[in-house]
Design a protein around this motif. Structure first.
Motif, PDB file in Angstrom:
ATOM      1  N   ALA A  80       0.844  -1.198   0.000  1.00 13.57           N
ATOM      2  CA  ALA A  80       0.000   0.000   0.000  1.00 13.57           C
ATOM      3  C   ALA A  80       0.877   1.244   0.000  1.00 13.57           C
ATOM      4  O   ALA A  80       1.763   1.392   0.842  1.00 13.57           O
ATOM      5  CB  ALA A  80      -0.919   0.006   1.213  1.00 13.57           C
ATOM      6  N   THR A  81       0.616   2.112  -0.948  1.00 12.30           N
ATOM      7  CA  THR A  81       1.232   3.430  -0.998  1.00 12.30           C
ATOM      8  C   THR A  81       0.099   4.441  -0.876  1.00 12.30           C
ATOM      9  O   THR A  81      -1.058   4.062  -0.714  1.00 12.30           O
ATOM     10  CB  THR A  81       2.017   3.625  -2.315  1.00 12.30           C
ATOM     11  N   ALA A  82       0.429   5.715  -0.959  1.00 13.50           N
ATOM     12  CA  ALA A  82      -0.601   6.751  -0.830  1.00 13.50           C
ATOM     13  C   ALA A  82      -0.469   7.733  -1.982  1.00 13.50           C
ATOM     14  O   ALA A  82       0.613   7.917  -2.543  1.00 13.50           O
ATOM     15  CB  ALA A  82      -0.448   7.481   0.497  1.00 13.50           C
ATOM     16  N   TYR A  83      -1.593   8.347  -2.346  1.00 18.13           N
ATOM     17  CA  TYR A  83      -1.553   9.378  -3.382  1.00 18.13           C
ATOM     18  C   TYR A  83      -2.492  10.518  -3.028  1.00 18.13           C
ATOM     19  O   TYR A  83      -3.366  10.372  -2.175  1.00 18.13           O
ATOM     20  CB  TYR A  83      -1.852   8.798  -4.759  1.00 18.13           C
ATOM     21  N   GLU A 140      -6.564  -3.562   7.122  1.00 16.43           N
ATOM     22  CA  GLU A 140      -6.162  -3.821   8.505  1.00 16.43           C
ATOM     23  C   GLU A 140      -5.239  -2.719   8.996  1.00 16.43           C
ATOM     24  O   GLU A 140      -4.314  -2.309   8.305  1.00 16.43           O
ATOM     25  CB  GLU A 140      -5.469  -5.188   8.610  1.00 16.43           C
ATOM     26  N   GLY A 141      -5.540  -2.218  10.192  1.00 14.84           N
ATOM     27  CA  GLY A 141      -4.742  -1.153  10.785  1.00 14.84           C
ATOM     28  C   GLY A 141      -5.293   0.236  10.533  1.00 14.84           C
ATOM     29  O   GLY A 141      -4.828   1.206  11.119  1.00 14.84           O
ATOM     30  N   VAL A 151       0.013  -4.348   3.795  1.00 14.05           N
ATOM     31  CA  VAL A 151      -1.252  -4.361   4.529  1.00 14.05           C
ATOM     32  C   VAL A 151      -2.068  -5.566   4.095  1.00 14.05           C
ATOM     33  O   VAL A 151      -1.787  -6.201   3.074  1.00 14.05           O
ATOM     34  CB  VAL A 151      -2.081  -3.060   4.307  1.00 14.05           C
ATOM     35  N   VAL A 152      -3.104  -5.859   4.860  1.00 12.79           N
ATOM     36  CA  VAL A 152      -4.044  -6.923   4.513  1.00 12.79           C
ATOM     37  C   VAL A 152      -5.375  -6.279   4.178  1.00 12.79           C
ATOM     38  O   VAL A 152      -5.897  -5.465   4.946  1.00 12.79           O
ATOM     39  CB  VAL A 152      -4.209  -7.930   5.673  1.00 12.79           C
ATOM     40  N   LEU A 153      -5.905  -6.644   3.016  1.00 11.55           N
ATOM     41  CA  LEU A 153      -7.239  -6.188   2.581  1.00 11.55           C
ATOM     42  C   LEU A 153      -8.242  -7.284   2.846  1.00 11.55           C
ATOM     43  O   LEU A 153      -7.948  -8.468   2.683  1.00 11.55           O
ATOM     44  CB  LEU A 153      -7.259  -5.928   1.070  1.00 11.55           C
ATOM     45  N   ARG A 154      -9.451  -6.885   3.239  1.00 13.20           N
ATOM     46  CA  ARG A 154     -10.568  -7.826   3.366  1.00 13.20           C
ATOM     47  C   ARG A 154     -11.769  -7.209   2.658  1.00 13.20           C
ATOM     48  O   ARG A 154     -12.048  -6.032   2.800  1.00 13.20           O
ATOM     49  CB  ARG A 154     -10.915  -8.072   4.833  1.00 13.20           C
ATOM     50  N   TRP A 155     -12.466  -8.043   1.880  1.00 14.00           N
ATOM     51  CA  TRP A 155     -13.657  -7.583   1.180  1.00 14.00           C
ATOM     52  C   TRP A 155     -14.622  -8.720   0.988  1.00 14.00           C
ATOM     53  O   TRP A 155     -14.330  -9.848   1.187  1.00 14.00           O
ATOM     54  CB  TRP A 155     -13.306  -6.908  -0.148  1.00 14.00           C
ATOM     55  N   LYS A 171       5.289   3.483   2.174  1.00 15.54           N
ATOM     56  CA  LYS A 171       4.995   2.215   1.501  1.00 15.54           C
ATOM     57  C   LYS A 171       4.966   1.126   2.569  1.00 15.54           C
ATOM     58  O   LYS A 171       5.932   0.978   3.320  1.00 15.54           O
ATOM     59  CB  LYS A 171       6.090   1.949   0.473  1.00 15.54           C
ATOM     60  N   ARG A 172       3.849   0.414   2.659  1.00 15.11           N
ATOM     61  CA  ARG A 172       3.679  -0.612   3.699  1.00 15.11           C
ATOM     62  C   ARG A 172       2.988  -1.826   3.142  1.00 15.11           C
ATOM     63  O   ARG A 172       2.241  -1.739   2.172  1.00 15.11           O
ATOM     64  CB  ARG A 172       2.811  -0.088   4.849  1.00 15.11           C
TER      65      ARG A 172
END
Length: 135
Positions: free
Chosen positions: A42-45, A92-93, A131-135, A128-129
């Motif tokens: 995961a990055t950010a924009y 998550e987080g 992460v865990v996505l849940r959907w 930049k990290r």
């Protein structure tokens, strides 16, 4: 009983049994299926003109992005996993629910970009990290 009637009854019994098995399979899937889970980078924009092409508040699906909304862009390989326009995800987080609103350049794989509105400082702090996505 005629042969024709017997065949018809056997066919009906088979049909009912097949429908019952199909119903059990559907119920089992709905009850026991797990939510999707995926580890990504995961990055950010932000909506800075230098980070976008064209209108900095317009996503790749022509979604208007608004600073403050919880939105993400996904790498195009994640579209095949069901992370398409409008899908809600938990990261998550991070608190709250994020919505897929944008797509990333096709060079990226297994990535998301978290929308930070106009907050460049916050985006840089995120970095930049994994992460865990849940959907």
């Amino acid at each position: 009983m005629s042969n024709r009637r017997l065949n018809r009854r056997l066919w009906m019994v088979g049909l009912v049994a097949g429908l019952m098995l199909l119903s059990l399979a559907i119920v089992g899937y709905l009850v026991f299926s797990r939510a999707h889970r995926l580890e990504v980078i995961a990055t950010a924009y932000t909506s800075r003109a230098s980070e976008t092409s064209g209108d900095p508040y317009m996503g790749a699906w022509n979604n208007k992005l608004t600073p403050g909304e919880k939105a993400i862009a996904v790498s195009r390989d994640l579209l095949k996993r069901g992370l398409t326009n409008g899908v809600e995800v938990k990261i998550e987080g991070l608190p709250g629910v994020y919505r897929v609103r944008d797509k990333m350049n096709k060079r990226w794989k297994r990535r998301i970009d978290i929308y930070m509105g106009n907050d460049l400082k916050r985006a840089r702090e995120w970095g930049k990290r994994e992460v865990v996505l849940r959907w």
